[in-house]
Design a protein around this motif. Structure first.
Motif, PDB file in Angstrom:
ATOM      1  N   PRO A  18     -50.650 -99.503 -36.726  1.00 31.43           N
ATOM      2  CA  PRO A  18     -49.251 -98.927 -36.377  1.00 31.43           C
ATOM      3  C   PRO A  18     -48.963-100.151 -34.889  1.00 31.43           C
ATOM      4  O   PRO A  18     -49.329-101.009 -34.473  1.00 31.43           O
ATOM      5  N   SER A  19     -47.317-100.175 -34.783  1.00 31.91           N
ATOM      6  CA  SER A  19     -47.203-101.057 -33.916  1.00 31.91           C
ATOM      7  C   SER A  19     -47.532-100.690 -32.991  1.00 31.91           C
ATOM      8  O   SER A  19     -47.246 -99.630 -32.296  1.00 31.91           O
ATOM      9  N   GLY A  20     -47.983-102.222 -31.358  1.00 36.29           N
ATOM     10  CA  GLY A  20     -48.607-101.818 -30.661  1.00 36.29           C
ATOM     11  C   GLY A  20     -49.671-101.793 -30.736  1.00 36.29           C
ATOM     12  O   GLY A  20     -50.246-101.134 -29.349  1.00 36.29           O
ATOM     13  N   ASP A  21     -50.485-101.603 -31.186  1.00 34.20           N
ATOM     14  CA  ASP A  21     -52.006-101.099 -31.367  1.00 34.20           C
ATOM     15  C   ASP A  21     -52.186-102.184 -30.676  1.00 34.20           C
ATOM     16  O   ASP A  21     -52.627-103.383 -31.485  1.00 34.20           O
ATOM     17  N   ASP A  22     -53.285-102.121 -29.843  1.00 39.04           N
ATOM     18  CA  ASP A  22     -54.225-102.668 -29.623  1.00 39.04           C
ATOM     19  C   ASP A  22     -55.926-103.132 -29.390  1.00 39.04           C
ATOM     20  O   ASP A  22     -56.447-103.358 -28.201  1.00 39.04           O
ATOM     21  N   TRP A  23     -56.155-101.986 -30.552  1.00 42.40           N
ATOM     22  CA  TRP A  23     -57.454-102.012 -30.585  1.00 42.40           C
ATOM     23  C   TRP A  23     -58.372-102.667 -30.920  1.00 42.40           C
ATOM     24  O   TRP A  23     -59.223-102.979 -29.915  1.00 42.40           O
ATOM     25  N   LEU A  24     -57.870-103.459 -31.358  1.00 43.95           N
ATOM     26  CA  LEU A  24     -59.147-104.945 -31.699  1.00 43.95           C
ATOM     27  C   LEU A  24     -59.188-105.714 -30.363  1.00 43.95           C
ATOM     28  O   LEU A  24     -59.652-106.347 -30.192  1.00 43.95           O
ATOM     29  N   GLU A  25     -57.923-105.873 -29.951  1.00 43.13           N
ATOM     30  CA  GLU A  25     -58.171-106.350 -28.728  1.00 43.13           C
ATOM     31  C   GLU A  25     -59.018-106.498 -27.222  1.00 43.13           C
ATOM     32  O   GLU A  25     -59.722-106.797 -26.933  1.00 43.13           O
ATOM     33  N   LYS A  26     -58.757-104.241 -27.370  1.00 42.10           N
ATOM     34  CA  LYS A  26     -60.054-103.737 -26.706  1.00 42.10           C
ATOM     35  C   LYS A  26     -61.575-103.881 -27.066  1.00 42.10           C
ATOM     36  O   LYS A  26     -62.308-104.030 -26.264  1.00 42.10           O
ATOM     37  N   LEU A  27     -62.230-104.178 -28.484  1.00 42.84           N
ATOM     38  CA  LEU A  27     -62.946-103.655 -28.924  1.00 42.84           C
ATOM     39  C   LEU A  27     -64.148-104.485 -28.132  1.00 42.84           C
ATOM     40  O   LEU A  27     -65.303-104.176 -27.797  1.00 42.84           O
ATOM     41  N   PRO A  28     -63.759-105.955 -27.724  1.00 45.82           N
ATOM     42  CA  PRO A  28     -65.330-106.851 -26.916  1.00 45.82           C
ATOM     43  C   PRO A  28     -65.418-105.897 -26.175  1.00 45.82           C
ATOM     44  O   PRO A  28     -67.179-105.979 -25.897  1.00 45.82           O
ATOM     45  N   GLU A  29     -64.730-105.308 -24.981  1.00 44.71           N
ATOM     46  CA  GLU A  29     -64.828-104.518 -23.940  1.00 44.71           C
ATOM     47  C   GLU A  29     -65.518-103.642 -24.116  1.00 44.71           C
ATOM     48  O   GLU A  29     -66.548-102.803 -23.176  1.00 44.71           O
ATOM     49  N   VAL A  30     -64.975-102.749 -24.836  1.00 41.00           N
ATOM     50  CA  VAL A  30     -65.215-101.446 -25.185  1.00 41.00           C
ATOM     51  C   VAL A  30     -66.619-101.684 -25.560  1.00 41.00           C
ATOM     52  O   VAL A  30     -67.379-101.044 -25.320  1.00 41.00           O
ATOM     53  N   ALA A  31     -66.953-103.067 -26.619  1.00 41.43           N
ATOM     54  CA  ALA A  31     -68.614-102.460 -27.171  1.00 41.43           C
ATOM     55  C   ALA A  31     -69.806-103.539 -25.565  1.00 41.43           C
ATOM     56  O   ALA A  31     -70.447-102.399 -25.855  1.00 41.43           O
ATOM     57  N   ARG A  32     -68.808-104.131 -25.013  1.00 41.80           N
ATOM     58  CA  ARG A  32     -70.009-104.250 -23.792  1.00 41.80           C
ATOM     59  C   ARG A  32     -70.262-102.849 -23.093  1.00 41.80           C
ATOM     60  O   ARG A  32     -71.549-102.985 -22.604  1.00 41.80           O
ATOM     61  N   GLN A  33     -69.092-102.140 -22.899  1.00 43.47           N
ATOM     62  CA  GLN A  33     -69.305-101.347 -22.395  1.00 43.47           C
ATOM     63  C   GLN A  33     -70.467-100.298 -22.684  1.00 43.47           C
ATOM     64  O   GLN A  33     -71.094 -99.185 -22.002  1.00 43.47           O
ATOM     65  N   ALA A  34     -70.121 -99.526 -24.034  1.00 43.24           N
ATOM     66  CA  ALA A  34     -70.812 -98.659 -24.568  1.00 43.24           C
ATOM     67  C   ALA A  34     -72.949-100.025 -25.160  1.00 43.24           C
ATOM     68  O   ALA A  34     -73.319 -98.810 -23.902  1.00 43.24           O
ATOM     69  N   VAL A  35     -72.885-100.627 -24.823  1.00 39.98           N
ATOM     70  CA  VAL A  35     -74.006-100.932 -25.153  1.00 39.98           C
ATOM     71  C   VAL A  35     -74.964-101.340 -23.704  1.00 39.98           C
ATOM     72  O   VAL A  35     -76.104-100.652 -23.672  1.00 39.98           O
ATOM     73  N   ASP A  36     -73.920-101.661 -23.049  1.00 35.78           N
ATOM     74  CA  ASP A  36     -74.475-101.948 -21.135  1.00 35.78           C
ATOM     75  C   ASP A  36     -75.042-100.126 -20.456  1.00 35.78           C
ATOM     76  O   ASP A  36     -76.664 -99.556 -20.514  1.00 35.78           O
ATOM     77  N   LEU A  37     -73.890 -99.308 -21.231  1.00 37.27           N
ATOM     78  CA  LEU A  37     -74.152 -97.589 -20.115  1.00 37.27           C
ATOM     79  C   LEU A  37     -75.559 -97.048 -21.293  1.00 37.27           C
ATOM     80  O   LEU A  37     -75.907 -96.299 -20.104  1.00 37.27           O
ATOM     81  N   ARG A  38     -75.422 -97.566 -22.410  1.00 38.13           N
ATOM     82  CA  ARG A  38     -77.287 -96.822 -23.455  1.00 38.13           C
ATOM     83  C   ARG A  38     -78.414 -98.046 -22.729  1.00 38.13           C
ATOM     84  O   ARG A  38     -79.027 -97.651 -23.794  1.00 38.13           O
ATOM     85  N   GLU A  39     -77.559 -99.509 -22.301  1.00 42.10           N
ATOM     86  CA  GLU A  39     -79.350-100.224 -22.225  1.00 42.10           C
ATOM     87  C   GLU A  39     -79.879-100.068 -23.695  1.00 42.10           C
ATOM     88  O   GLU A  39     -80.469-100.085 -23.753  1.00 42.10           O
ATOM     89  N   LEU A  40     -78.494-100.767 -24.001  1.00 48.50           N
ATOM     90  CA  LEU A  40     -79.217-101.053 -25.594  1.00 48.50           C
ATOM     91  C   LEU A  40     -79.113-102.706 -25.672  1.00 48.50           C
ATOM     92  O   LEU A  40     -78.528-103.654 -24.824  1.00 48.50           O
ATOM     93  N   THR A  41     -80.055-102.913 -26.991  1.00 52.15           N
ATOM     94  CA  THR A  41     -80.420-104.801 -26.645  1.00 52.15           C
ATOM     95  C   THR A  41     -79.927-104.887 -28.286  1.00 52.15           C
ATOM     96  O   THR A  41     -80.885-104.475 -29.501  1.00 52.15           O
ATOM     97  N   VAL A  42     -78.731-105.829 -27.973  1.00 55.69           N
ATOM     98  CA  VAL A  42     -78.150-105.977 -29.249  1.00 55.69           C
ATOM     99  C   VAL A  42     -78.730-107.225 -30.521  1.00 55.69           C
ATOM    100  O   VAL A  42     -79.321-107.819 -29.758  1.00 55.69           O
ATOM    101  N   GLU A  43     -78.743-106.597 -31.644  1.00 53.88           N
ATOM    102  CA  GLU A  43     -79.743-108.228 -32.362  1.00 53.88           C
ATOM    103  C   GLU A  43     -78.069-108.411 -33.026  1.00 53.88           C
ATOM    104  O   GLU A  43     -78.624-109.899 -33.428  1.00 53.88           O
ATOM    105  N   ARG A  44     -77.567-107.681 -33.911  1.00 53.71           N
ATOM    106  CA  ARG A  44     -76.378-108.852 -34.455  1.00 53.71           C
ATOM    107  C   ARG A  44     -75.170-107.663 -34.848  1.00 53.71           C
ATOM    108  O   ARG A  44     -75.006-106.274 -35.319  1.00 53.71           O
ATOM    109  N   VAL A  45     -73.998-107.979 -35.675  1.00 53.33           N
ATOM    110  CA  VAL A  45     -72.959-107.581 -35.239  1.00 53.33           C
ATOM    111  C   VAL A  45     -73.170-107.642 -37.233  1.00 53.33           C
ATOM    112  O   VAL A  45     -73.694-108.257 -37.695  1.00 53.33           O
TER     113      VAL A  45
END
Length: 296
Positions: free
Chosen positions: A18-45
């Motif tokens: 929808p118009s004004g949706d910015d989820w993709l723009e926020k996605l990198p930061e949301v992903a970093r927070q999710a990884v850090d909070l759970r102490e995950l080790t990232v292999e790949r997207v």
């Protein structure tokens, strides 16, 4: 690590955002927070990934492999979480964290690059159908899942705006929907978007389903999407129409679903997908789907 969304995801969300949706723009930061909070080790997207979510292969703090899935609200991730909890790993991927942040799912790791599509067609259909059968359970009495009537009602509104070149198929599909909703069989919890690519190889079972967009209704609705799997191959063969009719009959008989109800929902879902493809500028996909629908 840079959490760049795959182009397939960017294109798909661009068609529906929808118009004004910015989820993709926020996605990198949301992903970093999710990884850090759970102490995950990232292999790949995971690439090419899905059309409605970012899938990241990770390892948990104890080094067990897992999948981090991030999805916008319009992809109904909380509905997916509720369905996966209801299935409890029977026929579907398991939740690793039953309760977590909105739009964030942590799942058991399957083999993301191996789906039943890697099997010969007849074997793939057999394995996919067997997986789907295990998902058809009674929904919770207090469930908040969308119903088939509700979902297809929204879709029907959009279909009525299609151009005159597809009006005959649209009318047939809408008529089929109306008749199918008059006296539906017993309702079950359905995967909602089931196809061969949604069934992945696993360790604890040979195959498990992923990526549901759950809905409550009759089983024929769920099976209808499987009927048109590999539609491009069907269209490319002279016997495509006959093969499609045999597939409807075989799948209906193997899963104890009424053949005419399966044919009707297959028609509706193919026309709906074809009209939607036209609307978002994918004419080749639309052509395949509408030719397929014409065989039904």
């Amino acid at each position: 690590m840079a959490f760049e969304p795959p182009q397939r995801l960017v294109r798909a969300l661009g068609e529906t955002a929808p118009s004004g949706d910015d989820w993709l723009e926020k996605l990198p930061e949301v992903a970093r927070q999710a990884v850090d909070l759970r102490e995950l080790t990232v292999e790949r997207v995971q690439v090419p990934g899905g059309r409605s979510s970012l899938v990241v292969l990770v390892r948990r703090a104890d080094d067990t492999p897992a999948v981090l899935k991030l999805a916008p609200g319009r992809a109904r991730p909380e509905s997916e979480r509720a369905a996966l909890a209801r299935w409890g790993g029977l026929g579907a991927v398991q939740l690793v964290e039953p309760f977590t942040a909105e739009g964030v799912l942590v799942l058991e790791r399957l083999h993301p690059d191996v789906s039943v599509r890697s099997l010969p067609e007849a074997k793939a259909l057999l394995e996919a159908a067997g997986t789907l059968r295990r998902l058809w359970v009674e929904p919770p009495g207090d469930h908040a899942f969308e119903t088939v009537a509700e979902r297809t009602g929204r879709q029907a509104v959009a279909m009525r705006g299609a151009g005159s070149e597809v009006s005959a198929l649209v009318s047939a599909a809408l008529d089929a929907r109306e008749s199918l909703l008059v006296a539906p069989p017993e309702a079950r919890l359905l995967h909602g978007t089931f196809r061969q690519s949604k069934v992945l190889a696993a360790e604890r079972m040979p195959w498990l389903a992923v990526g549901p967009d759950p809905v409550v209704g009759e089983c024929a609705f769920d099976l209808a999407r499987l009927v048109r799997d590999r539609v491009e191959d069907l269209i490319a063969t002279p016997s495509g129409a006959a093969t499609t009719r045999r597939r409807v009959k075989r799948l209906a008989e193997s899963l104890d679903v009424d053949q005419e109800r399966l044919r009707g929902w297959t028609l509706f879902r193919a026309v709906e997908s074809g009209v939607r493809a036209l609307r978002v500028g994918r004419p080749r996909d639309a052509e395949l789907l509408l030719e397929f629908a014409g065989w039904l």
